[in-house]
Structure formats: structure tokens, C-alpha cells
Enzyme design. Structure first.
Site, mmCIF file in Angstrom:
data_model
loop_
_atom_site.group_PDB
_atom_site.id
_atom_site.type_symbol
_atom_site.label_atom_id
_atom_site.label_comp_id
_atom_site.label_asym_id
_atom_site.label_seq_id
_atom_site.Cartn_x
_atom_site.Cartn_y
_atom_site.Cartn_z
ATOM 1 N N ASP A 113 5.303 -1.046 14.420
ATOM 2 C CA ASP A 113 4.626 0.083 13.779
ATOM 3 C C ASP A 113 4.188 1.173 14.745
ATOM 4 O O ASP A 113 3.795 2.253 14.316
ATOM 5 C CB ASP A 113 3.394 -0.424 13.012
ATOM 6 C CG ASP A 113 3.794 -1.269 11.825
ATOM 7 O OD1 ASP A 113 4.707 -0.843 11.105
ATOM 8 O OD2 ASP A 113 3.216 -2.346 11.631
ATOM 9 N N HIS A 161 0.973 -8.832 18.024
ATOM 10 C CA HIS A 161 1.792 -9.413 16.965
ATOM 11 C C HIS A 161 1.587 -10.915 16.954
ATOM 12 O O HIS A 161 1.440 -11.520 18.018
ATOM 13 C CB HIS A 161 3.279 -9.089 17.191
ATOM 14 C CG HIS A 161 4.107 -9.312 15.987
ATOM 15 N ND1 HIS A 161 4.610 -10.548 15.653
ATOM 16 C CD2 HIS A 161 4.497 -8.460 15.005
ATOM 17 C CE1 HIS A 161 5.286 -10.445 14.519
ATOM 18 N NE2 HIS A 161 5.230 -9.192 14.098
HETATM 19 N N1 ACO Z 1 -6.288 -4.349 19.791
HETATM 20 C C1 ACO Z 1 -7.220 -4.997 20.536
HETATM 21 N N2 ACO Z 1 -7.290 -6.338 20.657
HETATM 22 C C2 ACO Z 1 -6.383 -7.058 19.991
HETATM 23 C C3 ACO Z 1 -5.383 -6.468 19.188
HETATM 24 C C4 ACO Z 1 -5.357 -5.059 19.111
HETATM 25 N N3 ACO Z 1 -4.431 -4.448 18.379
HETATM 26 N N4 ACO Z 1 -4.616 -7.416 18.643
HETATM 27 C C5 ACO Z 1 -5.111 -8.593 19.062
HETATM 28 N N5 ACO Z 1 -6.172 -8.365 19.888
HETATM 29 C C6 ACO Z 1 -6.947 -9.390 20.603
HETATM 30 C C7 ACO Z 1 -7.906 -10.123 19.674
HETATM 31 O O1 ACO Z 1 -9.163 -9.482 19.629
HETATM 32 C C8 ACO Z 1 -7.949 -11.487 20.301
HETATM 33 O O2 ACO Z 1 -8.796 -11.399 21.430
HETATM 34 P P1 ACO Z 1 -9.678 -12.700 21.877
HETATM 35 O O3 ACO Z 1 -8.667 -13.761 22.232
HETATM 36 O O4 ACO Z 1 -10.468 -12.227 23.026
HETATM 37 O O5 ACO Z 1 -10.502 -13.060 20.686
HETATM 38 C C9 ACO Z 1 -6.527 -11.689 20.814
HETATM 39 O O6 ACO Z 1 -6.020 -10.372 21.066
HETATM 40 C C10 ACO Z 1 -5.613 -12.408 19.832
HETATM 41 O O7 ACO Z 1 -5.675 -11.696 18.621
HETATM 42 P P2 ACO Z 1 -5.550 -12.344 17.182
HETATM 43 O O8 ACO Z 1 -6.181 -11.432 16.184
HETATM 44 O O9 ACO Z 1 -6.034 -13.760 17.239
HETATM 45 O O10 ACO Z 1 -3.983 -12.377 17.001
HETATM 46 P P3 ACO Z 1 -3.239 -12.556 15.664
HETATM 47 O O11 ACO Z 1 -1.929 -13.134 15.984
HETATM 48 O O12 ACO Z 1 -4.074 -13.270 14.649
HETATM 49 O O13 ACO Z 1 -3.111 -11.048 15.121
HETATM 50 C C11 ACO Z 1 -2.340 -8.918 14.568
HETATM 51 C C12 ACO Z 1 -1.969 -10.309 15.120
HETATM 52 C C13 ACO Z 1 -3.038 -9.038 13.236
HETATM 53 C C14 ACO Z 1 -1.049 -8.130 14.379
HETATM 54 C C15 ACO Z 1 -3.256 -8.226 15.602
HETATM 55 O O14 ACO Z 1 -2.613 -8.125 16.853
HETATM 56 C C16 ACO Z 1 -3.714 -6.850 15.114
HETATM 57 O O15 ACO Z 1 -4.697 -6.753 14.369
HETATM 58 N N6 ACO Z 1 -3.005 -5.736 15.512
HETATM 59 C C17 ACO Z 1 -3.329 -4.436 15.021
HETATM 60 C C18 ACO Z 1 -2.770 -4.235 13.624
HETATM 61 C C19 ACO Z 1 -1.260 -4.071 13.624
HETATM 62 O O16 ACO Z 1 -0.678 -3.359 14.454
HETATM 63 N N7 ACO Z 1 -0.599 -4.726 12.665
HETATM 64 C C20 ACO Z 1 0.847 -4.675 12.493
HETATM 65 C C21 ACO Z 1 1.474 -5.983 12.875
HETATM 66 S S1 ACO Z 1 3.219 -5.893 12.793
HETATM 67 C C22 ACO Z 1 3.572 -6.055 11.135
HETATM 68 O O17 ACO Z 1 2.872 -6.610 10.370
HETATM 69 C C23 ACO Z 1 4.823 -5.414 10.701
#
Ligand code: ACO
Length: 431
Positions: free
Chosen positions: A366, A309
Site C-alpha cells: 500500500d 506486514h
Molecule cells: N508503524 C510503527 N510500528 C509498527 C508498524 C507501523 N506501521 N507496524 C508494526 N509496528 C510495530 C508494532 O508496534 C509492534 O511493536 P512492538 O513489538 O514493540 O510491540 C511490532 O511492530 C509488530 O507489530 P504487530 O502489530 O504485532 O504486527 P502485525 O503482524 O500484527 O501487524 C500490520 C501487521 C497490521 C500490517 C501492521 O504492521 C500495521 O498496522 N501496519 C500499518 C497498516 C498497514 O499498512 N496495513 C496494510 C497491510 S498490507 C495489506 O493488508 C494489503
């Protein structure tokens, strides 16, 4: 929020120096006020994804992502799900206080009065292609409301906020249920005056001329909880969309339609459906560790849906509520769902894996909601619609706060990175 800043930060750039005030929120969070930055230095702030940017002051929702705190108008989410109904929370978000008994009666009555769709709009549902995603139908239909309901200018809608709020919250619920009925080829069911908000929705979704729907209080309770935990989440993607679009002073319906479109994305509200699809794929495959490896592999676009998140760097408090309710409900009513077993195992493995620990990746709201929606009987393509219905009061509250603050038109700057000046070759003589 403190009235006068007591701290300042100094920024030096070449021969210029600018003193920037540090503002403080109610809970002590600090922000650097850069409103004078460009004027003093010629610089703009570059912050893709607004990861470091507070776009506004807001009095609606407080989140502490490090501690896992979520409060609406100061009240912890854990208390709200135990003590009040979704309609109360809707009122709280929009007006700042929970309704007293009389106000609640009036608000409920307004929701009822506004629950019918204009009959001419009903026919629109006949013309969407079979299999259309209900989120697409919903955003289109809401946008169309401006053509059917008069006085959509921003002032009239704000002056009659109860009416505007009740109409949008109530009609969208009817539209969502109609969209579903159309998608399965059944006659639509009209709203009933004698039912509460959530019971009414369930009845419109599942009642049929050949099989009357039995309203079960425990299902109505679950839906209330799911709606409450989704009702607002400060400046998330769809709420920011609502504020950005709303800042152009478009009508409330177009504004809400933009919020719904933003919510439909798989990285935002679409994640609840994506989680179920992922859990099913994992279940069919049987090798959970393979999917954990894929999620960690930088060359693989696969992500563990329902994990991570932007704000929460600990267990999402909403996910904790849903997981608790899932366990209670399944145990008490002797339900079983193989996807719940898969979800539990995925969580257990991920939470002990250094990749997820180091990046503070925990289940988000979620991760378990889809499992609960399945237990209620909600079809998967309606999951994101459920999220949208629940988020409506939050969007309306933010829209109202924004127009009340006389916020400027939202218009960010950019750092241009395209080609430098060039010219078109002169046309050939004689052309
Ligand atoms: N699975 C694997 N790796 C992940 C995940 C995941 N679900 N989420 C983040 N990471 C990793 C990224 O690859 C990144 O790794 P790095 O530092 O080695 O490059 C690190 O964790 C940080 O991730 P970001 O994408 O920079 O974090 P951001 O805050 O931009 O993204 C997000 C948040 C979009 C929710 C992300 O965690 C994600 O894509 N999750 C899956 C989709 C999801 O569940 N969305 C619902 C969110 S809740 C809502 O909107 C109600």
C-alpha cells in the site's frame, strides 16, 4: 505436499501424551497437524490473530515472507506483471493454468456478456446518501445480486464456475464505476464490448458526455500491473473472511460482500487511502522525523501506514514492483507528485532506523500504490475499491477451492474468560 507425514512431534500434558504429525508443503514449509489434539488431550489451541495457524491446505498462492517471494500457481509475480494481463491472471487463479488463446477469447467474451447490471439494480445507486464511501455501496450492491440473479445455490454456482466467476468479476467492475459516477453526480457510462477489462473500467470511470475519455495504453498497462499484484495473497484477512463465510455454504455474492467489508478496514485494504492521507499530513507539516518519532512512540497510536506486514519480514515484492513502476512512469511521462518525494524520504529514514530494522518493518504493497493511482487519475475514496476489484479473482479462486475440498464449517473454539456461574435474584413477592 507430502502424502504421508515422515516427522512427528510429541506433546505431553499431565498423564496424556499425543503424537502429532508434521505436514510438509510443496516448498518445504512445516506445519503441526493438531486435528487430533482436543480429542486426545482435552486441550484446544489458543492463537489470537491466527499468527501461528494455517487454516487450510491451498494450491493457489505461495508466499515466503522472509525471502519476499510471491507466486500465483507457481509463477512469480514479477513474471506475471511483465508477460500477461489481469484477465489471464484471473483465469490462472481460478483454474490453475494460464488460458490458451481460445480459452482467453471465451473468458473475455463471458466477461463482456456479464458486464451489464440488472437495470432495476441501477436505480439503487440513486438512494445512497451523497458522500457514501464507494466500498460501503459496493458491499451492499454485491449482496443484493443474489436477489436478482437466479441459481445462486452453491452447487449451481460451482458447476458453472466460469459464468459465476465472470459475472462477479465483471459486474463488480461496472458497479464500482457506477458508484463513482453517482458520487460525483455524473451520468453512468455503460460498459463497451470493444474494450479490454482495464480499459473498459477506465472508460466507465472517466468518460463523460462533455469530455470523452482518451484511453492511453500506458495507463491501461499500469492498471493491469496494479490489479495483477493485488489479485491474491493467500489467507489474508478478507480471503479468510471469504472462506469462513463461504464455509456456511452461503451464496458466492454474500461471500464476496463479506470479503469486501473486511477489505475496507484501515489495517487491511483501507491502508492505501490512509497512506496518502498520512503523506499529505507529513508534507503539510514538513517535519518527517516528527512522524517517525510518533510511529515509534508506544504511547501514541500513530503508525506508519503502508509499513509492516503480518507475513513479509522483508521488502514486500509487490511494493518493489509498484515503486519501480512509479519511478519509471514519472520519469518517462514527466509527471511529478510531491507525495512521491515525501514517500521516498519516509522510506529512506525508516529503513535506516533501528526501530524499523529490528521489527522488520518495510514498505508494504500500500505504500506506493496510492501514488500510482493518483497519477492514473483515480480519486482517493476509490483506492480501496480498486483493491477490491483486483482481489476478486483471488476470492473466487479460494471460494472454489474451499467448496471443492468439502471443508468443514469454520467454527473456532474459545477460552471463556467471563464471569463464573451466577443466578438472577428471585423476583419480589407480589410482582
Ligand atoms: N508503524 C510503527 N510500528 C509498527 C508498524 C507501523 N506501521 N507496524 C508494526 N509496528 C510495530 C508494532 O508496534 C509492534 O511493536 P512492538 O513489538 O514493540 O510491540 C511490532 O511492530 C509488530 O507489530 P504487530 O502489530 O504485532 O504486527 P502485525 O503482524 O500484527 O501487524 C500490520 C501487521 C497490521 C500490517 C501492521 O504492521 C500495521 O498496522 N501496519 C500499518 C497498516 C498497514 O499498512 N496495513 C496494510 C497491510 S498490507 C495489506 O493488508 C494489503
Amino acid at each position: 505436499m507430502s502424502a504421508e507425514p515422515s516427522e512427528f512431534a510429541t506433546l505431553k500434558f499431565r498423564d496424556k501424551e499425543v503424537v502429532l504429525p508434521v505436514v510438509t508443503g510443496t516448498e518445504g514449509e512445516k506445519g503441526l497437524d493438531i486435528t487430533g489434539l482436543r480429542k486426545s488431550t482435552g486441550l484446544v489451541a489458543l492463537d489470537p490473530g491466527f499468527v501461528n495457524t494455517a487454516s487450510c491446505y491451498s494450491q493457489i498462492t505461495y508466499i515466503d515472507g522472509e525471502k519476499g517471494i510471491l507466486r500465483y500457481r507457481g509463477i512469480p509475480i514479477e513474471e506475471l506483471v511483465q508477460k500477461v494481463m489481469f484477465v489471464d491472471v484471473a483465469y490462472l487463479l481460478v483454474h490453475g493454468e494460464l488460458p490458451d488463446e481460445e480459452t482467453r477469447r471465451e473468458f473475455s467474451s463471458q466477461l463482456n456478456t456479464n458486464s451489464l447490471i440488472h437495470e432495476d439494480m441501477r436505480h439503487f445507486f440513486d438512494h445512497f446518501p451523497k458522500g457514501s464511501h464507494p466500498m460501503h455501496i459496493l458491499s451492499t450492491m454485491i449482496n443484493a445480486m443474489a436477489a436478482f440473479y437466479p441459481n445462486v445455490d452453491i452447487k449451481s454456482m460451482a458447476d458453472n464456475i466460469d459464468q459465476s466467476c465472470a459475472r462477479v468479476i465483471s459486474i463488480v467492475r461496472t458497479m464500482a464505476a457506477f458508484a463513482y459516477k453517482k458520487s460525483i453526480g455524473e451520468p453512468v457510462v455503460y460498459p463497451r464490448y470493444d474494450l479490454s477489462y482495464c480499459a473498459n473500467f477506465l472508460n466507465m470511470m472517466f468518460d463523460s458526455p462533455v469530455k470523452p475519455y482518451q484511453i492511453r495504453p500506458e495507463i491501461v498497462r499500469l492498471l493491469n500491473i496494479l490489479f495483477i499484484i493485488h489479485a491474491d495473497h493467500e489467507q489474508n484477512c478478507s480471503t479468510s473472511a471469504v472462506r469462513v463465510i463461504g464455509s456456511a455454504q452461503v451464496n458466492l455474492y454474500a461471500t464476496i460482500s463479506a470479503g469486501i467489508s473486511a477489505l475496507s478496514g484501515p489495517l487491511h485494504g483501507g491502508a492505501n487511502q490512509a497512506v496518502i492521507e498520512m503523506l499529505r499530513t507529513i508534507q503539510e507539516d514538513g517535519d518527517i522525523n516528527k512522524f517517525i518519532r510518533m510511529a515509534k512512540d508506544k504511547n501514541n497510536p500513530f503508525r506508519l501506514m503502508g509499513f509492516g506486514h503480518r507475513v513479509y519480514k522483508t521488502y514486500d515484492p509487490r511494493a518493489a514492483i509498484v515503486r519501480g513502476e512509479c519511478e519509471k512512469f514519472f520519469h518517462q511521462y514527466k509527471y511529478s507528485d510531491p507525495l512521491l518525494d515525501v514517500a521516498r524520504k519516509v522510506e529512506e529514514i525508516a529503513l535506516t532506523d533501528p526501530y524499523f530494522i529490528e521489527r522488520h518493518l518495510y514498505p508494504n504493497v500500500d505504500f506506493y500504490t496510492g501514488i500510482l493511482y493518483r497519477a492514473i487519475g483515480i480519486p482517493e475514496n476509490m483506492f480501496t475499491v480498486m483493491f477490491a476489484l483486483a482481489r476478486l479473482p483471488g476470492w473466487v479462486a479460494h471460494w472454489r477451492e474451499m467448496i471443492g475440498d468439502s471443508t468443514k464449517l469454520v467454527r473456532p473454539r474459545q477460552i471463556y474468560s467471563g464471569r463464573g456461574l451466577r443466578h438472577i435474584s428471585p423476583p419480589d413477592a407480589g410482582d
